[in-house]
Design a protein around this motif. Sequence first.
Motif, PDB file in Angstrom:
ATOM      1  N   LYS A 151       0.857  -1.200   0.000  1.00 54.10           N
ATOM      2  CA  LYS A 151       0.000   0.000   0.000  1.00 54.10           C
ATOM      3  C   LYS A 151       0.884   1.237   0.000  1.00 54.10           C
ATOM      4  O   LYS A 151       1.919   1.291   0.688  1.00 54.10           O
ATOM      5  CB  LYS A 151      -0.878   0.016   1.259  1.00 54.10           C
ATOM      6  N   SER A 152       0.498   2.259  -0.797  1.00 53.83           N
ATOM      7  CA  SER A 152       1.298   3.498  -0.832  1.00 53.83           C
ATOM      8  C   SER A 152       1.577   3.988   0.585  1.00 53.83           C
ATOM      9  O   SER A 152       0.651   4.165   1.386  1.00 53.83           O
ATOM     10  CB  SER A 152       0.538   4.594  -1.590  1.00 53.83           C
ATOM     11  N   ASN A 193     -13.676   4.766  -4.657  1.00 55.78           N
ATOM     12  CA  ASN A 193     -12.988   4.792  -3.358  1.00 55.78           C
ATOM     13  C   ASN A 193     -12.446   6.180  -3.059  1.00 55.78           C
ATOM     14  O   ASN A 193     -12.005   6.906  -3.962  1.00 55.78           O
ATOM     15  CB  ASN A 193     -11.846   3.763  -3.321  1.00 55.78           C
ATOM     16  N   SER A 194     -12.505   6.506  -1.769  1.00 60.37           N
ATOM     17  CA  SER A 194     -11.801   7.694  -1.303  1.00 60.37           C
ATOM     18  C   SER A 194     -11.151   7.320   0.030  1.00 60.37           C
ATOM     19  O   SER A 194     -11.536   7.823   1.089  1.00 60.37           O
ATOM     20  CB  SER A 194     -12.760   8.870  -1.147  1.00 60.37           C
ATOM     21  N   MET A 195     -10.203   6.348  -0.034  1.00 59.92           N
ATOM     22  CA  MET A 195      -9.609   5.798   1.181  1.00 59.92           C
ATOM     23  C   MET A 195      -8.872   6.855   1.995  1.00 59.92           C
ATOM     24  O   MET A 195      -8.885   6.848   3.217  1.00 59.92           O
ATOM     25  CB  MET A 195      -8.663   4.655   0.846  1.00 59.92           C
ATOM     26  N   GLY A 196      -8.189   7.764   1.270  1.00 61.51           N
ATOM     27  CA  GLY A 196      -7.457   8.830   1.965  1.00 61.51           C
ATOM     28  C   GLY A 196      -6.078   8.406   2.428  1.00 61.51           C
ATOM     29  O   GLY A 196      -5.592   8.880   3.477  1.00 61.51           O
ATOM     30  N   LEU A 197      -5.468   7.494   1.696  1.00 62.00           N
ATOM     31  CA  LEU A 197      -4.087   7.042   1.952  1.00 62.00           C
ATOM     32  C   LEU A 197      -3.898   6.427   3.346  1.00 62.00           C
ATOM     33  O   LEU A 197      -2.936   6.755   4.055  1.00 62.00           O
ATOM     34  CB  LEU A 197      -3.124   8.234   1.794  1.00 62.00           C
ATOM     35  N   PRO A 198      -4.822   5.549   3.776  1.00 57.51           N
ATOM     36  CA  PRO A 198      -4.582   4.872   5.055  1.00 57.51           C
ATOM     37  C   PRO A 198      -3.390   3.937   4.900  1.00 57.51           C
ATOM     38  O   PRO A 198      -3.304   3.193   3.924  1.00 57.51           O
ATOM     39  CB  PRO A 198      -5.870   4.080   5.292  1.00 57.51           C
ATOM     40  N   ASN A 209       4.111   6.963  -6.137  1.00 57.20           N
ATOM     41  CA  ASN A 209       2.720   7.242  -6.493  1.00 57.20           C
ATOM     42  C   ASN A 209       2.517   8.737  -6.661  1.00 57.20           C
ATOM     43  O   ASN A 209       2.513   9.488  -5.690  1.00 57.20           O
ATOM     44  CB  ASN A 209       1.801   6.692  -5.390  1.00 57.20           C
ATOM     45  N   SER A 260      -0.295   9.914  -7.999  1.00 53.70           N
ATOM     46  CA  SER A 260      -1.670  10.016  -8.514  1.00 53.70           C
ATOM     47  C   SER A 260      -2.753   9.704  -7.479  1.00 53.70           C
ATOM     48  O   SER A 260      -3.830   9.254  -7.833  1.00 53.70           O
ATOM     49  CB  SER A 260      -1.817   9.074  -9.702  1.00 53.70           C
ATOM     50  N   CYS A 261      -2.477   9.947  -6.197  1.00 51.19           N
ATOM     51  CA  CYS A 261      -3.557   9.696  -5.246  1.00 51.19           C
ATOM     52  C   CYS A 261      -4.570  10.838  -5.364  1.00 51.19           C
ATOM     53  O   CYS A 261      -4.238  12.002  -5.147  1.00 51.19           O
ATOM     54  CB  CYS A 261      -3.043   9.625  -3.811  1.00 51.19           C
ATOM     55  N   PRO A 262      -5.829  10.511  -5.706  1.00 54.41           N
ATOM     56  CA  PRO A 262      -6.823  11.564  -5.912  1.00 54.41           C
ATOM     57  C   PRO A 262      -7.629  11.893  -4.642  1.00 54.41           C
ATOM     58  O   PRO A 262      -8.566  12.683  -4.712  1.00 54.41           O
ATOM     59  CB  PRO A 262      -7.745  10.934  -6.965  1.00 54.41           C
ATOM     60  N   ASN A 263      -7.276  11.298  -3.509  1.00 55.91           N
ATOM     61  CA  ASN A 263      -8.237  11.332  -2.384  1.00 55.91           C
ATOM     62  C   ASN A 263      -7.752  11.971  -1.094  1.00 55.91           C
ATOM     63  O   ASN A 263      -8.332  11.742  -0.048  1.00 55.91           O
ATOM     64  CB  ASN A 263      -8.694   9.907  -2.088  1.00 55.91           C
ATOM     65  N   ASN A 272      -3.937   4.887 -12.419  1.00 57.30           N
ATOM     66  CA  ASN A 272      -4.571   4.957 -11.117  1.00 57.30           C
ATOM     67  C   ASN A 272      -6.064   5.162 -11.362  1.00 57.30           C
ATOM     68  O   ASN A 272      -6.527   5.276 -12.500  1.00 57.30           O
ATOM     69  CB  ASN A 272      -3.969   6.117 -10.305  1.00 57.30           C
ATOM     70  N   SER A 273      -6.843   5.206 -10.293  1.00 57.53           N
ATOM     71  CA  SER A 273      -8.299   5.358 -10.465  1.00 57.53           C
ATOM     72  C   SER A 273      -8.610   6.660 -11.205  1.00 57.53           C
ATOM     73  O   SER A 273      -7.833   7.619 -11.174  1.00 57.53           O
ATOM     74  CB  SER A 273      -8.979   5.368  -9.097  1.00 57.53           C
TER      75      SER A 273
HETATM   76  O1  LIG Z   1      -7.402   6.949  -1.328  1.00 59.33           O
HETATM   77  C1  LIG Z   1      -6.374   6.231  -1.471  1.00 59.33           C
HETATM   78  O2  LIG Z   1      -5.681   5.769  -0.530  1.00 59.33           O
HETATM   79  C2  LIG Z   1      -5.978   5.981  -2.881  1.00 59.33           C
HETATM   80  N1  LIG Z   1      -6.994   5.648  -3.718  1.00 59.33           N
HETATM   81  C3  LIG Z   1      -6.775   5.478  -5.072  1.00 59.33           C
HETATM   82  O3  LIG Z   1      -7.691   5.160  -5.853  1.00 59.33           O
HETATM   83  N2  LIG Z   1      -5.508   5.631  -5.552  1.00 59.33           N
HETATM   84  C4  LIG Z   1      -4.469   5.958  -4.771  1.00 59.33           C
HETATM   85  O4  LIG Z   1      -3.324   6.089  -5.265  1.00 59.33           O
HETATM   86  C5  LIG Z   1      -4.711   6.122  -3.368  1.00 59.33           C
HETATM   87 CL1  LIG Z   1      -3.362   6.497  -2.335  1.00 59.33          CL
END
Ligand SMILES: O=C(O)c1[nH]c(=O)[nH]c(=O)c1Cl
Length: 312
Positions: free
Chosen positions: A44-45, A70-75, A128, A130-133, A195-196
């Motif tokens: 995971k990033s 998804n909008s995980m937010g880099l957890p 990475n 390209s995290c959009p979140n 990426n997404s």
């Molecule tokens: O919200 C995320 O963790 C996330 N979600 C994505 O779809 N791409 C990413 O690179 C990341 Cl870092």
Amino acid sequence: ADISTTLAGVKLPNLLFNASGVCCQTEADLKLMVESESGSLITKSATYEQRDGNPSPRYNPLPGGIGSINSMGLPNEGYEYYLNYAKNYDYSSKKPLFISLSGLSLADNVKMCEAFVAADLPCVLEINYSCPNVPGKPQMGYDFEAMEHSLSVLAPIINKPFGIKLPPYFDIAHFDQAAAVFNKFDNLAFVTCINSVGNGLAIDFETEEALIKPKDGFGGLGGLMILNTALANVNAFHRRLPGKQIIGVGGVVSGKEAFLHVLAGASAVQIGTTLKEEGPAVFARVAKELSDIMIAKGYKTLEDFRGKVKTL
Ligand SMILES: O=C(O)c1[nH]c(=O)[nH]c(=O)c1Cl
């Protein structure tokens, strides 16, 4: 058929692995990847500090198997967790390890890269961009100047083959501008596309509610619905980055889409949404489906058809 590949000078027993973010945040997740039929695995990033990420619900499959949001937010557990994992990894296992880094600043990326370089491990870095979140953090992938500056600092530090994870581009001029940047860095060995698709909005018809909580429901789109954008980005960079490789990701639900990614130019293929929904058994299934397709079409190795999409 032979679905093995070489990426950044490293041999993968087969071309399939997870998309960073799926089945790879904890050691338990990564163990499932090691035990699966994937040819490789990526973590995971990582950010410099541990992050909880955004409030849930923050991931949702979309109805009808068309994809996910998804909008995980880099957890993530923080980079030292993954550095430790990389230090303890069994590199004789034939399954190479990739590490994803997603620093919230260039300074953080520098510190993380320097730590991995100092450890002098066989794992391969994927930065990475390209995290959009992450609310308030525009993604680097759409800022060509910032990305070039970042690469001009990081590439010499890493000082061995590495890759970058890119957002989708939708304009030919952007493919040209991005490739002009990437071609300046000899040890930038591969780009991972895509990426997404950032900041989509999924709404439930019955409840009239957004499907995820963060960012008013805005999140990255994945799965089958992004396949054709993914294929375009794989092929655009395959055409524009001589001597570099492409990892294809986006929309792989079966051997057929993996085949199309290789036809578009991919040297390896990552699976995200379908892995999230089906679990690690997806790798054995897709590997067999791809091998059967190659046999039916008379291809013995991936080189027989990589990048050979025909134009009219
Ligand atoms: O919200 C995320 O963790 C996330 N979600 C994505 O779809 N791409 C990413 O690179 C990341 Cl870092």
